[in-house]
Design a protein around this motif. Structure first.
Motif, PDB file in Angstrom:
ATOM      1  N   VAL A   8       0.836  -1.206   0.000  1.00 43.11           N
ATOM      2  CA  VAL A   8       0.000   0.000   0.000  1.00 43.11           C
ATOM      3  C   VAL A   8       0.863   1.245   0.000  1.00 43.11           C
ATOM      4  CG1 VAL A   8      -1.748   1.293   1.276  1.00 43.11           C
ATOM      5  CG2 VAL A   8      -1.893  -1.194   1.142  1.00 43.11           C
ATOM      6  N   LEU A   9       1.970   1.239   0.767  1.00 49.95           N
ATOM      7  CA  LEU A   9       2.872   2.378   0.801  1.00 49.95           C
ATOM      8  C   LEU A   9       3.422   2.676  -0.588  1.00 49.95           C
ATOM      9  CD1 LEU A   9       4.484   4.490   2.348  1.00 49.95           C
ATOM     10  CD2 LEU A   9       6.204   2.741   2.804  1.00 49.95           C
ATOM     11  N   ALA A  10       3.853   1.643  -1.301  1.00 50.34           N
ATOM     12  CA  ALA A  10       4.393   1.834  -2.635  1.00 50.34           C
ATOM     13  C   ALA A  10       3.348   2.408  -3.580  1.00 50.34           C
ATOM     14  CB  ALA A  10       4.912   0.502  -3.178  1.00 50.34           C
ATOM     15  N   LEU A  11       2.114   1.961  -3.405  1.00 52.80           N
ATOM     16  CA  LEU A  11       1.050   2.439  -4.278  1.00 52.80           C
ATOM     17  C   LEU A  11       0.698   3.891  -4.005  1.00 52.80           C
ATOM     18  CD1 LEU A  11      -1.227  -0.701  -4.189  1.00 52.80           C
ATOM     19  CD2 LEU A  11      -0.056   0.197  -6.205  1.00 52.80           C
ATOM     20  N   VAL A  12       0.674   4.260  -2.721  1.00 55.37           N
ATOM     21  CA  VAL A  12       0.236   5.604  -2.381  1.00 55.37           C
ATOM     22  C   VAL A  12       1.297   6.653  -2.692  1.00 55.37           C
ATOM     23  CG1 VAL A  12       1.021   5.807   0.002  1.00 55.37           C
ATOM     24  CG2 VAL A  12      -1.143   6.849  -0.675  1.00 55.37           C
ATOM     25  N   PHE A 115      -9.051   1.996  -2.171  1.00 56.04           N
ATOM     26  CA  PHE A 115      -9.994   3.111  -2.134  1.00 56.04           C
ATOM     27  C   PHE A 115      -9.244   4.350  -1.649  1.00 56.04           C
ATOM     28  CE2 PHE A 115     -12.343  -0.746  -1.490  1.00 56.04           C
ATOM     29  CZ  PHE A 115     -13.559  -0.578  -2.147  1.00 56.04           C
ATOM     30  N   TYR A 116      -9.580   5.517  -2.203  1.00 52.07           N
ATOM     31  CA  TYR A 116      -9.084   6.740  -1.589  1.00 52.07           C
ATOM     32  C   TYR A 116     -10.104   7.138  -0.531  1.00 52.07           C
ATOM     33  CZ  TYR A 116     -12.374   9.885  -3.995  1.00 52.07           C
ATOM     34  OH  TYR A 116     -13.494  10.541  -4.425  1.00 52.07           O
ATOM     35  N   ALA A 117      -9.633   7.787   0.541  1.00 54.57           N
ATOM     36  CA  ALA A 117     -10.519   8.088   1.669  1.00 54.57           C
ATOM     37  C   ALA A 117     -10.165   9.427   2.287  1.00 54.57           C
ATOM     38  CB  ALA A 117     -10.405   6.986   2.730  1.00 54.57           C
ATOM     39  N   LYS A 118     -11.171  10.074   2.860  1.00 56.70           N
ATOM     40  CA  LYS A 118     -10.986  11.254   3.680  1.00 56.70           C
ATOM     41  C   LYS A 118     -11.701  11.021   5.007  1.00 56.70           C
ATOM     42  CE  LYS A 118     -10.302  14.830   0.178  1.00 56.70           C
ATOM     43  NZ  LYS A 118     -10.674  16.208  -0.244  1.00 56.70           N
ATOM     44  N   GLN A 119     -10.958  11.243   6.087  1.00 54.07           N
ATOM     45  CA  GLN A 119     -11.524  11.053   7.428  1.00 54.07           C
ATOM     46  C   GLN A 119     -11.013  12.170   8.317  1.00 54.07           C
ATOM     47  OE1 GLN A 119     -10.089   7.746   9.827  1.00 54.07           O
ATOM     48  NE2 GLN A 119     -12.162   7.312  10.509  1.00 54.07           N
ATOM     49  N   ILE A 125      -5.263   6.252   1.719  1.00 51.58           N
ATOM     50  CA  ILE A 125      -5.606   5.086   0.916  1.00 51.58           C
ATOM     51  C   ILE A 125      -6.017   3.950   1.854  1.00 51.58           C
ATOM     52  CG2 ILE A 125      -4.684   3.289  -0.595  1.00 51.58           C
ATOM     53  CD1 ILE A 125      -5.069   5.839  -2.067  1.00 51.58           C
ATOM     54  N   LEU A 126      -7.137   3.310   1.558  1.00 53.19           N
ATOM     55  CA  LEU A 126      -7.548   2.084   2.246  1.00 53.19           C
ATOM     56  C   LEU A 126      -7.342   0.918   1.294  1.00 53.19           C
ATOM     57  CD1 LEU A 126     -10.951   3.124   3.911  1.00 53.19           C
ATOM     58  CD2 LEU A 126      -8.653   3.270   4.868  1.00 53.19           C
TER      59      LEU A 126
END
Length: 373
Positions: A8-12, A115-119, A125-126
């Motif tokens: 996930v880190l590499a993707l984001v 998924f992209y997310a805002k919280q 990224i989730l």
């Protein structure tokens, strides 16, 4: 499990394609990687067993994704991820925005749906692993919700330390949840300090400098009408509110610091006849407003105070207040304006008035005037 965090880190770290929407780039400075359900063993068949479950029919909206297994559901203005095959919620319904990005398959036959997310004030990224619906998250500050002072060269360190000391003591004595102080140079519009503190004074960490953090009961002279009352995400921050009041010292010019070096931008100019009216209206009358007179004792200023109810984010009808927000803003001294300050604080469950600022506002104003004498 750690392997997938790095996936996930590499993707984001690269631009994320979000369906037909524009590319979203995530600033990973200070990013904190968090595992959702880290206390659950890898052998658990389905991580969604530990997520609150609602009947799909109770959701307000269901948005289907390109990956037919998952959907984004909306309930009371918040979003979450739902597994259509297992008919279970994969995440809590707690995100203010969610969007499907893509599904990746890896050499070890693992499939991850992103998924992209805002919280809150974060963007990230989730990643949902299809074998057991485990969820991995990578977060960074959302630049649309937070200001940064890293490039601002007009901050006064001594002033900041004084504001931290006064505000910190006020938080403890008044049992506030959080509070902010903004100080601007009335002559130039430069930002001199912006301190935001949370109630956890043992850690002494600064709260986020929120772009949207004030409710709008104070008169904002440079806006036609008020933002929606008590809708914090649509209201005006202490930073912008101070800049608006500072126009009283600048013949109506509203200078907004860009927070880049020492530059400011002219937002707009208030007509001279309106400035004259505002100066008369906002001049502190100690007899008419004893509380305000107490806050600014010994100093002639233009200013105002206000108290507003605070509501939970999911209380969209504004039915049940959960606390109070208090606000003060002042431009002083009237004779030769030097500074504009704005102080804002929140306290849950218990009523509070701007009188709680007595040990912050007056000492800070007098300390500031001492710097200019």
């Amino acid at each position: 499990m750690m392997k997938h965090i790095w996936i996930v880190l590499a993707l984001v770290l690269s631009p994320v394609s979000v369906g037909a929407q524009s590319v979203v780039e995530v600033d990973t400075t200070g990013v904190d990687v968090e595992l959702v359900d880290t206390l659950v063993e890898d052998t658990v068949a389905d991580y969604s067993l530990y997520v609150t479950q609602y009947g799909l029919e109770t959701c307000d909206w269901v948005e289907f994704c390109e990956n037919p297994r998952y959907a984004i559901v909306t309930k009371n203005g918040k979003k979450g991820i739902y597994d259509l095959i297992q008919e279970r919620h994969v995440t809590e319904i707690e995100y203010r925005n969610l969007g499907y990005s893509r599904t990746e398959e890896y050499d070890d036959s693992t499939t991850m749906t992103l998924f992209y997310a805002k919280q809150g004030v974060r963007i990230g990224i989730l990643g949902v692993e299809s074998s057991n619906n485990s969820v991995f998250a990578l977060w960074a500050d959302d630049s649309d919700e937070l200001y940064s002072l890293e490039e601002c060269t007009t901050i006064d360190s001594a002033m900041t330390m004084t504001a931290v000391d006064l505000l910190g003591r006020c938080i403890v004595e008044q049992q506030l949840d959080n509070a902010q102080i903004v100080v601007m140079d009335a002559k130039t519009g430069h930002l001199k300090t912006w301190v935001a503190l949370d109630a956890d004074m043992e850690k002494k960490y600064a709260g986020e400098l929120l772009v949207h953090s004030c409710s709008a009961s104070l008169t904002i002279p440079f806006r036609n009408g008020r933002p929606p009352k008590n809708k914090a995400m649509d209201a005006t921050s202490p930073f912008v509110m101070a800049a608006g009041y500072n126009s009283l010292a600048l013949d109506g010019k509203i200078l907004i610091p860009t927070l880049k070096a020492d530059s400011v931008e002219i937002d707009e100019t208030i007509p001279s006849y309106l400035i004259a009216t505002l100066k008369e209206t906002l001049k502190v009358d100690r007899k008419a407003s004893p509380e305000m007179g107490w806050l600014v004792e010994g100093i002639n200023c233009w200013g105002n105070t206000a108290t507003d109810d605070i509501y939970a984010e999911d209380d969209v009808e504004l039915v049940t207040p959960i606390g109070k927000q208090i606000q003060f803003v002042g431009v002083f001294p009237i004779e030769v304006p030097c500074y504009t300050i704005c102080v804002v604080a929140n306290k849950k469950s218990v009523d509070i008035t701007p009188a709680a600022f007595a040990d912050v506002v007056n000492p800070l104003m007098k300390w500031l005037l001492g710097k200019t004498s």
